[in-house]
Each structure stands twice: as structure tokens, then as C-alpha cells.
Scaffold this motif. Sequence first.
Motif, short mmCIF file in Angstrom:
data_model
loop_
_atom_site.label_atom_id
_atom_site.label_comp_id
_atom_site.label_asym_id
_atom_site.label_seq_id
_atom_site.Cartn_x
_atom_site.Cartn_y
_atom_site.Cartn_z
N SER A 34 0.85 -1.20 0.00
CA SER A 34 0.00 0.00 0.00
C SER A 34 0.88 1.24 0.00
O SER A 34 2.07 1.17 0.34
CB SER A 34 -0.91 0.04 1.24
OG SER A 34 -0.14 0.29 2.41
N SER B 210 0.34 3.55 2.12
CA SER B 210 0.55 3.78 3.55
C SER B 210 1.84 3.12 4.00
O SER B 210 2.63 3.72 4.75
CB SER B 210 -0.62 3.21 4.36
OG SER B 210 -1.84 3.78 3.94
N ILE C 251 4.83 5.10 2.72
CA ILE C 251 5.08 6.32 3.49
C ILE C 251 5.75 5.97 4.82
O ILE C 251 6.71 6.62 5.25
CB ILE C 251 3.77 7.12 3.71
CG1 ILE C 251 3.14 7.52 2.37
CG2 ILE C 251 4.02 8.37 4.56
CD1 ILE C 251 1.69 7.99 2.47
N PHE D 30 -4.77 12.40 3.92
CA PHE D 30 -5.42 11.17 4.35
C PHE D 30 -4.77 10.71 5.66
O PHE D 30 -3.58 10.94 5.88
CB PHE D 30 -5.27 10.11 3.25
CG PHE D 30 -6.02 8.84 3.54
CD1 PHE D 30 -7.40 8.83 3.70
CD2 PHE D 30 -5.35 7.63 3.65
CE1 PHE D 30 -8.09 7.66 3.98
CE2 PHE D 30 -6.03 6.44 3.92
CZ PHE D 30 -7.41 6.47 4.08
N ALA E 8 -3.53 8.18 6.58
CA ALA E 8 -2.34 7.35 6.42
C ALA E 8 -1.06 8.13 6.76
O ALA E 8 -0.09 7.54 7.25
CB ALA E 8 -2.24 6.85 4.98
N MET F 162 -2.64 16.10 -2.14
CA MET F 162 -3.98 15.58 -1.87
C MET F 162 -4.88 15.71 -3.09
O MET F 162 -5.03 16.81 -3.63
CB MET F 162 -4.59 16.41 -0.74
CG MET F 162 -4.77 15.70 0.59
SD MET F 162 -5.40 14.05 0.53
CE MET F 162 -7.04 14.29 1.18
N ASP G 38 4.01 12.28 -0.60
CA ASP G 38 2.88 11.36 -0.68
C ASP G 38 2.13 11.71 -1.95
O ASP G 38 1.31 12.64 -1.96
CB ASP G 38 2.00 11.51 0.57
CG ASP G 38 0.62 10.91 0.38
OD1 ASP G 38 0.46 10.07 -0.53
OD2 ASP G 38 -0.30 11.28 1.14
N ALA H 298 0.28 9.52 -3.49
CA ALA H 298 -0.62 8.36 -3.58
C ALA H 298 -1.73 8.58 -4.61
O ALA H 298 -2.08 7.68 -5.36
CB ALA H 298 -1.22 8.07 -2.21
N HIS H 299 -2.26 9.80 -4.62
CA HIS H 299 -3.43 10.05 -5.48
C HIS H 299 -3.10 11.10 -6.55
O HIS H 299 -3.99 11.83 -7.00
CB HIS H 299 -4.60 10.52 -4.61
CG HIS H 299 -5.93 10.19 -5.20
ND1 HIS H 299 -7.10 10.20 -4.49
CD2 HIS H 299 -6.28 9.83 -6.46
CE1 HIS H 299 -8.10 9.87 -5.28
NE2 HIS H 299 -7.64 9.66 -6.48
N SER I 16 -0.04 5.07 -4.74
CA SER I 16 -1.00 4.02 -4.37
C SER I 16 -1.60 3.37 -5.61
O SER I 16 -1.89 4.05 -6.60
CB SER I 16 -2.13 4.62 -3.53
OG SER I 16 -3.11 3.64 -3.26
N GLN J 187 -4.33 1.38 -4.91
CA GLN J 187 -5.62 0.99 -4.33
C GLN J 187 -6.68 1.25 -5.40
O GLN J 187 -6.50 2.08 -6.29
CB GLN J 187 -5.83 1.83 -3.05
CG GLN J 187 -7.05 1.48 -2.23
CD GLN J 187 -8.22 2.39 -2.53
OE1 GLN J 187 -8.09 3.36 -3.28
NE2 GLN J 187 -9.37 2.04 -1.98
N LYS K 227 -7.71 4.76 -7.23
CA LYS K 227 -6.68 5.68 -7.71
C LYS K 227 -6.56 5.48 -9.22
O LYS K 227 -7.24 4.64 -9.80
CB LYS K 227 -5.35 5.40 -7.01
CG LYS K 227 -5.45 5.25 -5.50
CD LYS K 227 -5.66 6.57 -4.76
CE LYS K 227 -6.12 6.31 -3.34
NZ LYS K 227 -5.57 7.18 -2.35
N GLY L 53 -2.14 -1.87 -3.16
CA GLY L 53 -0.75 -1.85 -3.60
C GLY L 53 -0.19 -0.45 -3.52
O GLY L 53 -0.93 0.53 -3.50
C1 LIG Z 1 -5.12 6.81 -1.00
C2 LIG Z 1 -4.16 7.69 -0.32
C3 LIG Z 1 -3.23 7.19 0.60
C4 LIG Z 1 -3.20 5.75 1.03
O1 LIG Z 1 -3.00 4.85 -0.02
P1 LIG Z 1 -3.14 3.27 0.29
O2 LIG Z 1 -2.50 2.62 -0.87
O3 LIG Z 1 -4.61 2.99 0.39
O4 LIG Z 1 -2.43 3.00 1.57
C5 LIG Z 1 -2.34 8.06 1.17
N1 LIG Z 1 -2.35 9.37 0.85
C6 LIG Z 1 -3.22 9.89 -0.03
C7 LIG Z 1 -3.16 11.36 -0.36
C8 LIG Z 1 -4.16 9.08 -0.63
O5 LIG Z 1 -5.04 9.61 -1.51
#
Ligand SMILES: *Cc1c(COP(=O)(O)O)cnc(C)c1O
Length: 393
Positions: free
Chosen positions: A61, A63, A66, A88, A90, A134, A158, A160-161, A182, A184, A187, A194
Motif C-alpha cells: 500500500s 501507507s 510512506i 489522508f 495514512a 492531496m 505522498d 498516492a493520489h 498508491s 488501491q 486511484k 498496492g
Molecule cells: C489513498 C491515499 C493514501 C493511502 O494509499 P493506500 O494505498 O490505500 O495506503 C495516502 N495518501 C493519499 C493522499 C491518498 O489519496
Amino acid sequence: MSSKRSVYDAEPIPEAAREVVEAMMQSGDLFRYTSKISQVTLLEKEFAAYMGSKYALAVNSASSAIYLSMLCVGVKPGDQVLIPAWTFAAVPSAVVHAGALPVLVEVGENLRIDMDDFAAKLDGNISAVVISHMRGHTSDMDAIKALCDERGVPLVEDAAHSLGTLWNNRKVGTIGAVGCFSFQSYKMVNGGEGGILLTDDADIIAKAVFMSGAYEHNWAKHGYPEVPFEKYQNQFPLFNLRMNNLSAAVIRPQIPLIDERVGKGLTNYNYVAEKLNASPLISVPPADMRERRAPDSLQFNLVGFDDAQAMRVMEISAARGQAIAIFGMQGDNARVFWNWRFIGNVPELPITRAMLKRACDIRLPVGMSREDLDETVSHILDCVTEARMLIAS
Ligand SMILES: *Cc1c(COP(=O)(O)O)cnc(C)c1O
């Protein structure tokens, strides 16, 4: 079969994944370290090449990525880590898992980090900075990077998104010492679950590989001859945050599709943003010329609403089957800092609080057609207009 896409849909998995997955069902070879070159290793090579980074480590993930980043840049128990107050859960969780204390920076109604607050809080007590892009909203990464470099503080992104987002023509997630993404389902690239970590730093990747669960000499299967793995052998605890081959097999054929998804996402976003901005009741945060967004969701602020009217937007939209979330009006939303009670003393952050009370959140999966988008726009405008008619008591 209807091609209609709802705001709740995830990206479909390309057909190309099927053959690889079928073969794995026969062989049972799901563990990344069984074969010398596994699906997970191939994903790491392909993703690093696509992003232009030296090293990648796939994990279970973002998370986890990070959290590993915190340990790899040297965050120790008792340290302070600067993070945005809008992210998030996380992110503060990763800091807490590392035994450190999150220090929260204000985020303005433009959904970017308040740079005065950032500069003031990046003092001698801060051991690392995590910036969350974000929902694809990029803060001033030039200023943030310059301040971190000047003060010798490692910067973790981060992203992730935010896969596919550019800041001054640089891919976000490749600006700091480490970038985390991410896979997930909701995304840009859907692997179920993942995440992946990117870095150009040989020491960081060595530590991350060990701690992710490369016990014994499994590091050799990562194929990075210049990385000083032997120096770090048996020096780190193992957390076993590895990715399995099934996830990698469904992610890999989506990498060549990222650019196309980004293009569609941006076109959809601009189309909806322009229509919403035409209403005096709505303000979509303005674009920054240095940023090229890669959106699969849209955030907008309600203009001139009181709390009761804002609540009504959520109620009416949910009753009509397509909920418009307002981050700070939803009980227990994981992106709202006052819900992060696990960090201990939650600070008072008036700028972020005011933003969260009026910032709305909707998904815009990139496969949505013009018709789907038009329906979503009408839905939003109807809900917002009707909610505003409520006379506050
Ligand atoms: C989705 C997200 C996460 C966490 O991602 P995971 O893969 O679900 O752990 C962390 N930070 C942000 C900004 C996210 O959008």
C-alpha cells in the motif's frame, strides 16, 4: 452492455492481464521472491522507467510506502515530522508508527499548503517533511523543496493520489528524496491494493528493500548492482509489506495507459470545473500555471453557505443517490485533522478548519462520458441551489 460510468466506478483491468493471471493460477507462483524475475520485479522496473527514477520498491500500500520512507530518511522515536493538516489519515499514521510526532501545517481554501505557516513551522525541531499532493492538488513544490534543502530536512512526497501530475514539468513524486504512490482501487491505476516507493538514493532503496521483507539475500533479486545491500545486511527489522505477483500482474498493463487516463481526466475535470464555476454558489480552486493536474476527482468550495445549508447539500445529494461529501461536515472523515485523535493533542488550525467545512468532494472516474459528466453537473447544481434555499433558523 452499457458503457455508462458512475462516480463510484474503479478503472477496469486491461485484458492483457488475463493471460498472466491464468498462468499464475496454474503455477501458484504468487510470491515475489520465488522466481528470479517476478511480476513484482518487472513492475518495479517498468514503473521506475516510466517515472524516470533510478529505483522502485513495490509494497502492499501507499501507507506502507510512506511508513518505510519515514524510517529510511532517518526519522527516530520522539522526532517531529511536518505534514499538511489536510491529508489522508495514512500520513499522520505513518509518522505515529515511526514513533514520531506529526506537526500540522495549515492548508488554505485553494487546497494548497499555506507557505507562511510552512516556513514558520519548519524550524530546528523538524526531522522530516511529508507533502501530500492531496487529490492531485500540488502545493508550491519549488518553495517547499528550497526551504527543505536550505534547512537540510529530508522531503518525502505522498503522491498516492497524484500519479501523472506535473509541477513545473517534473513528475510529482520525483521531486523529494522519496515519492510514494498508491494502486488501491480508487486511484488512477487499480491494483486492488498496492503501493510503490520511488527514489534515486541507493541507501534509501537498500533500507526500504530490507524492511519491506527481503530477508536473507532476497535483495539480490531486485537487480540493483550498485546498491550497497551488503552494508545493511541484518541491520534492520523486517516488516513484511511486500506486494504479491497477482497485484503486479493487474497493475503492469495499466502503466502504458496512464498518459491517456491523465489526458481524459484533465479534460473531464476542466469541463466540469468550468460549468460549476459559472454558479455564484460554487468556487473551484483556481489552477496554478506551474501545475498540470491528473485528476480523477473534483473538489469545490461552497460560497456563502452556513453550516445548516452545507449539511443540506450532503443530505439532498445522498438521498438522490450520488453523495456529495463535505470533508469537515461528515462525521469521522479520515481526511479531517480533528478526527486524528491518535496523534495526541490535535491543534487548532482555523484556516484548514474553515476550508474543510465548505470543501466538497466528488469522484470523476476518467471513463465518464460527456453525458455522464453533464448528469453529474446538473445533479451538483440542483443540490447546491436547493440547499441554499434553506432558511437557517
Ligand atoms: C489513498 C491515499 C493514501 C493511502 O494509499 P493506500 O494505498 O490505500 O495506503 C495516502 N495518501 C493519499 C493522499 C491518498 O489519496
